[in-house]
Design a protein around this motif. Structure first.
Motif, mmCIF file in Angstrom:
data_model
loop_
_atom_site.group_PDB
_atom_site.id
_atom_site.type_symbol
_atom_site.label_atom_id
_atom_site.label_comp_id
_atom_site.label_asym_id
_atom_site.label_seq_id
_atom_site.Cartn_x
_atom_site.Cartn_y
_atom_site.Cartn_z
ATOM 1 N N GLU A 63 2.127 5.298 -7.629
ATOM 2 C CA GLU A 63 1.026 5.779 -8.474
ATOM 3 C C GLU A 63 1.035 7.309 -8.554
ATOM 4 O O GLU A 63 0.819 7.888 -9.626
ATOM 5 C CB GLU A 63 -0.322 5.294 -7.917
ATOM 6 C CG GLU A 63 -1.550 5.819 -8.652
ATOM 7 C CD GLU A 63 -1.732 5.216 -10.040
ATOM 8 O OE1 GLU A 63 -1.035 4.228 -10.356
ATOM 9 O OE2 GLU A 63 -2.571 5.725 -10.815
ATOM 10 N N VAL A 100 0.839 -1.207 0.000
ATOM 11 C CA VAL A 100 0.000 0.000 0.000
ATOM 12 C C VAL A 100 0.873 1.256 0.000
ATOM 13 O O VAL A 100 0.613 2.207 -0.743
ATOM 14 C CB VAL A 100 -0.965 -0.008 1.206
ATOM 15 C CG1 VAL A 100 -1.562 1.383 1.426
ATOM 16 C CG2 VAL A 100 -2.062 -1.044 0.992
ATOM 17 N N ASN A 156 -7.298 15.798 -0.635
ATOM 18 C CA ASN A 156 -7.176 16.247 -2.024
ATOM 19 C C ASN A 156 -7.770 15.156 -2.906
ATOM 20 O O ASN A 156 -7.397 13.987 -2.821
ATOM 21 C CB ASN A 156 -5.692 16.454 -2.344
ATOM 22 C CG ASN A 156 -5.466 16.763 -3.808
ATOM 23 O OD1 ASN A 156 -5.986 16.058 -4.679
ATOM 24 N ND2 ASN A 156 -4.701 17.802 -4.072
ATOM 25 N N LEU A 213 -5.331 13.287 -5.497
ATOM 26 C CA LEU A 213 -4.279 12.571 -4.809
ATOM 27 C C LEU A 213 -4.829 11.385 -4.031
ATOM 28 O O LEU A 213 -4.237 10.308 -4.008
ATOM 29 C CB LEU A 213 -3.568 13.532 -3.848
ATOM 30 C CG LEU A 213 -2.163 13.080 -3.529
ATOM 31 C CD1 LEU A 213 -1.217 13.630 -4.580
ATOM 32 C CD2 LEU A 213 -1.768 13.518 -2.143
ATOM 33 N N THR A 214 -5.966 11.603 -3.420
ATOM 34 C CA THR A 214 -6.576 10.517 -2.653
ATOM 35 C C THR A 214 -6.958 9.370 -3.580
ATOM 36 O O THR A 214 -6.777 8.198 -3.254
ATOM 37 C CB THR A 214 -7.825 11.036 -1.914
ATOM 38 O OG1 THR A 214 -7.455 12.149 -1.114
ATOM 39 C CG2 THR A 214 -8.424 9.934 -1.053
ATOM 40 N N ARG A 215 -7.481 9.736 -4.728
ATOM 41 C CA ARG A 215 -7.793 8.697 -5.712
ATOM 42 C C ARG A 215 -6.539 7.939 -6.114
ATOM 43 O O ARG A 215 -6.541 6.714 -6.228
ATOM 44 C CB ARG A 215 -8.438 9.336 -6.959
ATOM 45 C CG ARG A 215 -8.736 8.361 -8.075
ATOM 46 C CD ARG A 215 -7.649 8.357 -9.142
ATOM 47 N NE ARG A 215 -7.614 9.614 -9.899
ATOM 48 C CZ ARG A 215 -6.628 9.947 -10.690
ATOM 49 N NH1 ARG A 215 -5.564 9.145 -10.824
ATOM 50 N NH2 ARG A 215 -6.646 11.097 -11.336
ATOM 51 N N GLN A 216 -5.432 8.663 -6.307
ATOM 52 C CA GLN A 216 -4.175 8.019 -6.687
ATOM 53 C C GLN A 216 -3.707 7.037 -5.614
ATOM 54 O O GLN A 216 -3.233 5.938 -5.915
ATOM 55 C CB GLN A 216 -3.097 9.077 -6.947
ATOM 56 C CG GLN A 216 -3.324 9.859 -8.237
ATOM 57 C CD GLN A 216 -2.463 11.118 -8.341
ATOM 58 O OE1 GLN A 216 -1.434 11.247 -7.669
ATOM 59 N NE2 GLN A 216 -2.888 12.053 -9.175
ATOM 60 N N VAL A 217 -3.871 7.441 -4.367
ATOM 61 C CA VAL A 217 -3.456 6.555 -3.270
ATOM 62 C C VAL A 217 -4.355 5.320 -3.218
ATOM 63 O O VAL A 217 -3.873 4.187 -3.057
ATOM 64 C CB VAL A 217 -3.476 7.311 -1.921
ATOM 65 C CG1 VAL A 217 -3.413 6.330 -0.749
ATOM 66 C CG2 VAL A 217 -2.313 8.297 -1.864
ATOM 67 N N LEU A 219 -2.170 10.918 4.347
ATOM 68 C CA LEU A 219 -2.990 9.731 4.130
ATOM 69 C C LEU A 219 -2.333 8.486 4.720
ATOM 70 O O LEU A 219 -2.974 7.697 5.421
ATOM 71 C CB LEU A 219 -3.229 9.527 2.622
ATOM 72 C CG LEU A 219 -4.317 10.412 2.013
ATOM 73 C CD1 LEU A 219 -4.173 10.485 0.495
ATOM 74 C CD2 LEU A 219 -5.706 9.892 2.406
ATOM 75 N N TYR A 267 -11.195 6.064 -12.570
ATOM 76 C CA TYR A 267 -10.666 7.123 -11.709
ATOM 77 C C TYR A 267 -11.815 8.008 -11.221
ATOM 78 O O TYR A 267 -11.914 8.341 -10.042
ATOM 79 C CB TYR A 267 -9.670 7.997 -12.491
ATOM 80 C CG TYR A 267 -8.345 7.341 -12.780
ATOM 81 C CD1 TYR A 267 -7.958 6.164 -12.141
ATOM 82 C CD2 TYR A 267 -7.459 7.912 -13.693
ATOM 83 C CE1 TYR A 267 -6.735 5.569 -12.417
ATOM 84 C CE2 TYR A 267 -6.224 7.340 -13.966
ATOM 85 C CZ TYR A 267 -5.863 6.166 -13.329
ATOM 86 O OH TYR A 267 -4.660 5.591 -13.591
ATOM 87 N N GLY A 281 2.707 1.288 -3.417
ATOM 88 C CA GLY A 281 1.708 1.508 -4.473
ATOM 89 C C GLY A 281 1.224 2.947 -4.493
ATOM 90 O O GLY A 281 1.049 3.537 -5.563
ATOM 91 N N SER A 282 1.030 3.505 -3.343
ATOM 92 C CA SER A 282 0.562 4.894 -3.253
ATOM 93 C C SER A 282 1.605 5.844 -3.816
ATOM 94 O O SER A 282 1.321 6.690 -4.672
ATOM 95 C CB SER A 282 0.276 5.252 -1.792
ATOM 96 O OG SER A 282 -0.782 4.453 -1.301
ATOM 97 N N PHE A 315 -6.231 3.993 -5.705
ATOM 98 C CA PHE A 315 -6.009 3.144 -6.867
ATOM 99 C C PHE A 315 -4.612 2.514 -6.822
ATOM 100 O O PHE A 315 -4.450 1.328 -7.108
ATOM 101 C CB PHE A 315 -6.166 3.941 -8.164
ATOM 102 C CG PHE A 315 -5.941 3.100 -9.382
ATOM 103 C CD1 PHE A 315 -6.939 2.264 -9.873
ATOM 104 C CD2 PHE A 315 -4.704 3.098 -10.023
ATOM 105 C CE1 PHE A 315 -6.720 1.461 -10.981
ATOM 106 C CE2 PHE A 315 -4.471 2.296 -11.134
ATOM 107 C CZ PHE A 315 -5.489 1.469 -11.616
ATOM 108 N N GLY A 316 -3.614 3.308 -6.456
ATOM 109 C CA GLY A 316 -2.243 2.800 -6.386
ATOM 110 C C GLY A 316 -2.126 1.642 -5.415
ATOM 111 O O GLY A 316 -1.431 0.654 -5.695
ATOM 112 N N SER A 317 -2.813 1.764 -4.289
ATOM 113 C CA SER A 317 -2.771 0.703 -3.292
ATOM 114 C C SER A 317 -3.390 -0.581 -3.839
ATOM 115 O O SER A 317 -2.789 -1.661 -3.784
ATOM 116 C CB SER A 317 -3.532 1.130 -2.036
ATOM 117 O OG SER A 317 -2.904 2.252 -1.452
#
Lengths: 204, 204, 204, 204
Positions: free
Chosen positions: A163, A156, B149, B152-156, A187, B128, A159-160, B158-160
DNA sequence: AATGAATGAGCATTCATTCAT
DNA sequence: AATGAATGAATGCTCATTCAT
């Protein structure tokens, strides 16, 4: 290795980064890299076994350098949360400082042949271990939640960060990557920490 | 589009997924895909503009299908946190249900030419947006922290999820991907939510 | 194999012979052969595994054809001495009938890579065996001397014929190869035969 | 030419023979030869015009040496038949005494570029002339048959000896080449001589 | 609609030779 | 005389795409 020799090795590495970043992995012919490095094509094969070796060396060189740097920087603090903050900041600042390298690492190298990807995985494991050590330490010190799964938490965190970096590289409009660090830290800190009186997420 | 026509289109898509998963992106020649689909090579060009179009169609097809499914499922609850939980579960269960597709989406397609990556980005944006909607809603409802944000929150998030899925696909030893959902949810819930009395992260 | 398919296979073989004879083994690029055959470069790889396969096929094709012809012709007589005469005549007449092929067999193919030479040795063994059979038969019938060593005698017969052919191919001024047959026969007949009343060496 | 200079010249020649015999013509790079000779690559170009010149020099050196030796040995007898016997024995014993050289002369050098073959032909002509002189003398002395064609007879003699030598070099199982001399002599003597009371072919 | 034989552009690598030291 | 790092020309093979049938 003489000064001159070392110079050509580095020149080829840097030229490869530039060419790949500019033309993409699939258009980075040896001829182009040689020209960009100011050497003959054959010279590349005096310093590298083959084209694949050049690409892997980019990663190993920069990654090795980076991990060494991170490890030494992280020694400056005992606080696991602070280490997470530093990790994010260094990761972002390093990539932001070299946009070409960032493009190669985040995008281009992931398009490479399986054999390259496999050998790139090795140095990456060193980074994974580093993150897991921080998480482990955070739990041991009672700062992070006890029930965190080590591998998964690492995934996590990485990945965060990864990304966010990828989105930055691919963005049409330029913006500061390092400026995203506090929000990402906020976060991840909340994700990792025990509920505290309030300092989790403070970006100061 | 006639039934028969639709059949061949689908047959080619499925054959492509199978061939790429089995032989890797760089060894998935049109000839192989045609053979696996039980059609002549030329036939593929009656249903797709070129090889690139086949690969993009894999993504668009499966992604479109998936997003439609997710949207309908998410309607079942009003709770943003519950939506996050559902999102993770569906993402993981979908990939786990089709290992070949998972390998193609997580690994192989990322090795493709820039033009493919660019056009793959399109359907991804729908996903997204979906994630950002949940975050936005969560903030509006006072469940998620106000200072998040959106991008950015979406990136975290999705990235996770993406990194956990990638690690699962690449793992030597098999394990359940869906079984990782609660832990990922736990981390993301803590990351997103306001400090609560304590139920954040409960996976029940 | 369809007529058309067979045609292209043969066209490539003949083109290769022509190109190698004209430009030499080391200047016979695939591109040149393809052009001479009136096909695209890629087409060659539909009929042959690789360039090496084309070269070996030249030899196998022509040698196989030739040995079959020789065997059937030699059946026409019972006389071992007559068979030696026929062998020399056919060997020379075959080469003289196709100068390009002769140049390739006598000169060019001997410049090829070890792997090619090794695989060319196989069909050659069939020819060796044929010669040894004649010698063996000649001894059994009391026409040839009893103390002849089979292998060695074959080497002398083949070496003589081969050297005469090679000198003919390399000669600056053209002359008839077949016209040399009687004299070669005369020498070999004397070498092989028991001392006779006097007809050994008569060239009929 | 100084002693030291002569030394390096010879060292390079001998190194070339060793390297070619061991690695084959197509794997005998200048770098390998230089290393085997204990000199720098560039040094080779101080003693030879180019790589081709090294290869030709091998042949010229050894062939010149050999022809001188043969000529002096042949003076020991007046008998043309005895000269043929000596020729075969010396040819075989010389090759057997230096297997590396034999491999280079019989196999490897024949794979070389046309320009090399052409220039190798020169010293070979000296050997051809030598053989023709013996035949000519044999006819003049009434030992050999009068109707022998000079060129052709030489081709048969050389072809026979050469083929026997080539088969010996290429043989899997080792055996004595010199031991084949009597049988080859027996065949050639019968081929050349007038029918005599019986001493033709006696190997004494 | 379907076929599959034919096409031909594109590229990493080797190695004989040079030349600054 | 000797070195050896640097050079750069040269080529077989793959595979996405086409098009005559």
């Amino acid at each position: 290795m003489s000064k001159k020799t070392k110079d050509k090795y580095q020149a080829i590495i840097e030229a490869a980064i530039k060419v790949i970043a500019q033309h993409g992995y699939h258009n980075a012919q040896v001829a182009k890299i040689a020209k960009a490095a100011g050497v003959a094509e054959g010279t590349i094969y005096l310093y590298f076994q083959n084209k694949e070796d050049v690409l892997i060396s980019i990663f190993q060189d920069k990654m090795g350098e980076y991990i060494t740097l991170v490890r030494s920087e992280l020694e400056k603090t005992e606080d696991p949360l602070e280490k997470i903050k530093l990790l994010i900041q260094m990761h972002f600042s390093k990539l932001e400082a070299n946009r070409d390298l960032a493009a190669v690492l985040q995008i281009q190298l992931r398009q490479s042949h399986p054999s390259i990807r496999r050998r790139i995985a090795e140095p990456l494991k060193g980074y994974y271990r580093l993150i897991e050590e921080i998480v482990s330490e955070g739990i041991a010190k009672g700062v992070f939640r006890e029930n965190l799964n080590l591998h998964l938490t690492r995934q996590v965190i990485f990945g965060s960060i990864d990304e966010v970096a990828t989105c930055w590289v691919m963005a049409q409009k330029p913006y500061s990557l390092l400026a995203q660090a506090p929000a990402v830290y906020d976060l991840l800190a909340h994700a990792l920490c025990k509920k505290q009186s309030g300092n989790a997420g403070s970006t100061g």
